[in-house]
Design a protein around this motif. Sequence first.
Motif, PDB file in Angstrom:
ATOM      1  N   ALA A  14       0.736  -1.262  -0.185  1.00 30.19           N
ATOM      2  CA  ALA A  14      -0.151  -0.105  -0.077  1.00 30.19           C
ATOM      3  C   ALA A  14       0.910   1.355  -0.022  1.00 30.19           C
ATOM      4  N   GLU A  37      11.105  -2.726   7.671  1.00 38.17           N
ATOM      5  CA  GLU A  37      11.996  -3.978   7.054  1.00 38.17           C
ATOM      6  C   GLU A  37      13.130  -3.363   6.324  1.00 38.17           C
ATOM      7  N   ARG A  44       3.571 -10.106  -0.608  1.00 35.59           N
ATOM      8  CA  ARG A  44       3.380 -11.110   0.369  1.00 35.59           C
ATOM      9  C   ARG A  44       2.877 -12.306  -0.168  1.00 35.59           C
ATOM     10  N   LYS A  49       2.618 -19.349  -0.479  1.00 35.16           N
ATOM     11  CA  LYS A  49       2.451 -20.309  -1.634  1.00 35.16           C
ATOM     12  C   LYS A  49       3.788 -20.773  -2.383  1.00 35.16           C
ATOM     13  N   ALA A  82       9.256   4.114  12.371  1.00 37.94           N
ATOM     14  CA  ALA A  82       8.551   5.418  12.696  1.00 37.94           C
ATOM     15  C   ALA A  82       8.306   5.047  14.040  1.00 37.94           C
ATOM     16  N   ARG A 129       4.565 -13.523   8.220  1.00 38.25           N
ATOM     17  CA  ARG A 129       4.059 -12.263   7.532  1.00 38.25           C
ATOM     18  C   ARG A 129       5.345 -11.552   6.555  1.00 38.25           C
ATOM     19  N   ASP A 277      -3.688  -2.637   4.826  1.00 38.79           N
ATOM     20  CA  ASP A 277      -4.275  -3.508   5.878  1.00 38.79           C
ATOM     21  C   ASP A 277      -4.560  -2.801   7.304  1.00 38.79           C
ATOM     22  N   TRP A 328      -8.430 -13.508  -3.296  1.00 42.00           N
ATOM     23  CA  TRP A 328      -8.171 -14.862  -3.929  1.00 42.00           C
ATOM     24  C   TRP A 328      -7.342 -15.416  -3.036  1.00 42.00           C
TER      25      TRP A 328
HETATM   26  C1  LIG Z   1       1.925 -14.770   3.559  1.00 35.73           C
HETATM   27  C2  LIG Z   1       0.802 -13.706   3.077  1.00 35.73           C
HETATM   28  C3  LIG Z   1      -0.002 -14.238   1.751  1.00 35.73           C
HETATM   29  C4  LIG Z   1      -1.088 -13.415   1.455  1.00 35.73           C
HETATM   30  N1  LIG Z   1      -1.900 -14.008   0.440  1.00 35.73           N
HETATM   31  C5  LIG Z   1      -2.974 -13.073  -0.124  1.00 35.73           C
HETATM   32  C6  LIG Z   1      -3.680 -13.710  -1.178  1.00 35.73           C
HETATM   33  O1  LIG Z   1      -3.560 -14.858  -1.756  1.00 35.73           O
HETATM   34  N2  LIG Z   1      -4.767 -12.988  -1.598  1.00 35.73           N
HETATM   35  C7  LIG Z   1      -4.884 -11.604  -1.209  1.00 35.73           C
HETATM   36  O2  LIG Z   1      -5.956 -11.026  -1.354  1.00 35.73           O
HETATM   37  N3  LIG Z   1      -4.173 -11.179   0.016  1.00 35.73           N
HETATM   38  C8  LIG Z   1      -3.019 -11.793   0.417  1.00 35.73           C
HETATM   39  N4  LIG Z   1      -2.469 -11.476   1.446  1.00 35.73           N
HETATM   40  C9  LIG Z   1      -2.642 -10.136   2.052  1.00 35.73           C
HETATM   41  C10 LIG Z   1      -1.964  -9.080   1.526  1.00 35.73           C
HETATM   42  O3  LIG Z   1      -0.425  -9.423   1.211  1.00 35.73           O
HETATM   43  C11 LIG Z   1      -1.934  -7.577   2.235  1.00 35.73           C
HETATM   44  O4  LIG Z   1      -3.376  -7.202   2.102  1.00 35.73           O
HETATM   45  C12 LIG Z   1      -0.905  -6.638   1.792  1.00 35.73           C
HETATM   46  O5  LIG Z   1       0.326  -7.065   2.001  1.00 35.73           O
HETATM   47  C13 LIG Z   1      -1.244  -5.294   2.571  1.00 35.73           C
HETATM   48  O6  LIG Z   1      -0.390  -4.464   2.309  1.00 35.73           O
HETATM   49  P1  LIG Z   1       0.038  -3.257   3.166  1.00 35.73           P
HETATM   50  O7  LIG Z   1       1.140  -2.605   2.477  1.00 35.73           O
HETATM   51  O8  LIG Z   1      -1.035  -2.818   3.871  1.00 35.73           O
HETATM   52  O9  LIG Z   1       0.675  -4.000   4.629  1.00 35.73           O
HETATM   53  P2  LIG Z   1       2.274  -4.729   4.553  1.00 35.73           P
HETATM   54  O10 LIG Z   1       2.568  -5.436   3.227  1.00 35.73           O
HETATM   55  O11 LIG Z   1       2.145  -5.464   5.654  1.00 35.73           O
HETATM   56  O12 LIG Z   1       3.263  -3.459   4.756  1.00 35.73           O
HETATM   57  C14 LIG Z   1       3.368  -2.891   5.725  1.00 35.73           C
HETATM   58  C15 LIG Z   1       5.008  -2.432   5.806  1.00 35.73           C
HETATM   59  O13 LIG Z   1       4.929  -1.495   6.963  1.00 35.73           O
HETATM   60  C16 LIG Z   1       6.015  -1.394   7.946  1.00 35.73           C
HETATM   61  N5  LIG Z   1       6.038  -1.126   9.209  1.00 35.73           N
HETATM   62  C17 LIG Z   1       5.140  -1.149  10.161  1.00 35.73           C
HETATM   63  N6  LIG Z   1       5.216  -0.416  11.199  1.00 35.73           N
HETATM   64  C18 LIG Z   1       6.026   0.553  10.752  1.00 35.73           C
HETATM   65  C19 LIG Z   1       6.647   1.617  11.199  1.00 35.73           C
HETATM   66  N7  LIG Z   1       6.187   2.056  12.686  1.00 35.73           N
HETATM   67  N8  LIG Z   1       7.539   2.313  10.724  1.00 35.73           N
HETATM   68  C20 LIG Z   1       7.987   1.881   9.531  1.00 35.73           C
HETATM   69  N9  LIG Z   1       7.461   0.861   8.767  1.00 35.73           N
HETATM   70  C21 LIG Z   1       6.678   0.023   9.475  1.00 35.73           C
HETATM   71  C22 LIG Z   1       6.187  -3.110   7.817  1.00 35.73           C
HETATM   72  O14 LIG Z   1       7.516  -3.670   8.310  1.00 35.73           O
HETATM   73  C23 LIG Z   1       5.849  -3.638   6.549  1.00 35.73           C
HETATM   74  O15 LIG Z   1       6.772  -3.830   5.839  1.00 35.73           O
HETATM   75  C24 LIG Z   1      -1.338 -12.120   2.192  1.00 35.73           C
HETATM   76  C25 LIG Z   1      -0.516 -11.685   3.176  1.00 35.73           C
HETATM   77  C26 LIG Z   1       0.488 -12.501   3.800  1.00 35.73           C
HETATM   78  C27 LIG Z   1       1.120 -12.203   4.643  1.00 35.73           C
END
Ligand SMILES: Cc1cc2nc3c(=O)[nH]c(=O)nc-3n(C[C@H](O)[C@H](O)[C@H](O)COP(=O)(O)OP(=O)(O)OC[C@H]3O[C@@H](n4cnc5c(N)ncnc54)[C@H](O)[C@@H]3O)c2cc1C
Length: 411
Positions: A14, A37, A44, A49, A82, A129, A277, A328
């Motif tokens: 995101a 990270e 992810r 998978k 942060a 995760r 998320d 999915w």
């Molecule tokens: C193993 C796995 C398999 C998945 N498979 C599917 C699937 O098949 N289909 C589907 O629809 N969805 C799937 N998902 C869900 C999908 O990957 C997530 O919805 C998506 O990654 C969300 O993205 P995000 O950027 O919100 O969060 P994230 O990808 O978690 O990224 C957030 C980032 O912010 C960083 N962060 C956190 N706190 C701080 C801070 N204070 N300062 C700086 N950085 C910080 C974290 O370290 C992380 O790198 C899966 C998720 C996982 C974990």
Amino acid sequence: MEAPRVVIVGAGLAGLRTAERLRRGGYDGRLALVGAEPHLPYDRPPLSKALLAGDDEVLPPLLRAADRFDELDLDLRLGVRANALDAVNRTLDLADGTTLTWDHLVLATGLTARAVPAWSGIAGVHTLRTVDDCAAIRSAATGARHATVVGAGVLGSEIASSLRRRGLHVDLVDPLPQPLCRVVGEQVGGFVAGLHRAHGVGLHLGASVADLGVTDGRVRSVRLADGTTWDTDLVVVAVGGAPDTTWLEDSGIELADGVAVDAYGAASAPGVWAVGDVAAAADPRGEGRVRIEHWTAAGDLAATVARNLLAVLRGEEPSPHAELPYMWSDQYDTKVQCLGLPRATDEVVVLTGSLDEGCFLAAHVEGGRVRAVSGAGLPAALMRCRAAVAAAVPLDELRALAPWERRKVSA
Ligand SMILES: Cc1cc2nc3c(=O)[nH]c(=O)nc-3n(C[C@H](O)[C@H](O)[C@H](O)COP(=O)(O)OP(=O)(O)OC[C@H]3O[C@@H](n4cnc5c(N)ncnc54)[C@H](O)[C@@H]3O)c2cc1C
């Protein structure tokens, strides 16, 4: 006057998509992306998978090629968390002692995998995760014979499927009556249970783990509340995630199982937004605040926030988030999908195919109207239901439209 500065916290899907959309939308001001990270933003879904099931080296599956980051002209700060947000003075403190100022701040911090506190520190117990978690499970699975997965949601079911592919004996435990129950309801969950059984997974539904047998600090066995016991070399806990918001607790930003945002993606303090998320967003279909943990939704909300942030900077009207949730999940060779937001209480009506044959579409119906469509093995047909689900049409209307039937192209 200095150009406005946008800071994005969280360098996952995101966060990266927000940065890309801002640049694509014409934002040429200062743009910082801060990620806890050490890796460049990566995807992810492959972690549960192909990367978990396969033998390739576990490298982060990058969301954007490393040599294409320069184009985004980012102040990229990786491997730094942060720590604190001052939403009044518009500052952000980082763990390395730096303080960033911002005009707009986008929170994209995702989730932290929930662990079982009583099992902390036991060797052989894992959560999944991050890519580093995936590498740790892969390494633990090498030489292991028996794995136990705790939690049969989307993630736990995929982990069970991938560990089976690796040739491990797998037991899957969940207190709910069927796998994936919370996402697609009991009937479709029952179909997934059939996939697990057909692939030789020991399925323990309506069951919970009472304790782990530990010798020399390492997990050796699992005991369920009903006394059933088996030996295990590896336990993967997949019991959901918690929004990564603890560091925001004193910031004054409204938190509600995540960062509370309105239909535009804006949080309670001026200039603060949330995506992915971690965002509990007002649902355009009147479902209240909904936090969606799916890949497509993360990109969709990032697009909305980038568009609205640019609109605010340009003095234009923002527009609300309107995308229909979609998810999915790959279980063995079957893709399970869902469009919309089904509820556990929905009536589930098979529209075409059959659950027994493993190829079907099902409507999730409430008060005669279609809230969602889920299915397996018919990806294109499911997608053709999008407009009908978005409009929450009556079930009879969906049947009459039958968007899953391939349109004949007239000569
Ligand atoms: C193993 C796995 C398999 C998945 N498979 C599917 C699937 O098949 N289909 C589907 O629809 N969805 C799937 N998902 C869900 C999908 O990957 C997530 O919805 C998506 O990654 C969300 O993205 P995000 O950027 O919100 O969060 P994230 O990808 O978690 O990224 C957030 C980032 O912010 C960083 N962060 C956190 N706190 C701080 C801070 N204070 N300062 C700086 N950085 C910080 C974290 O370290 C992380 O790198 C899966 C998720 C996982 C974990």
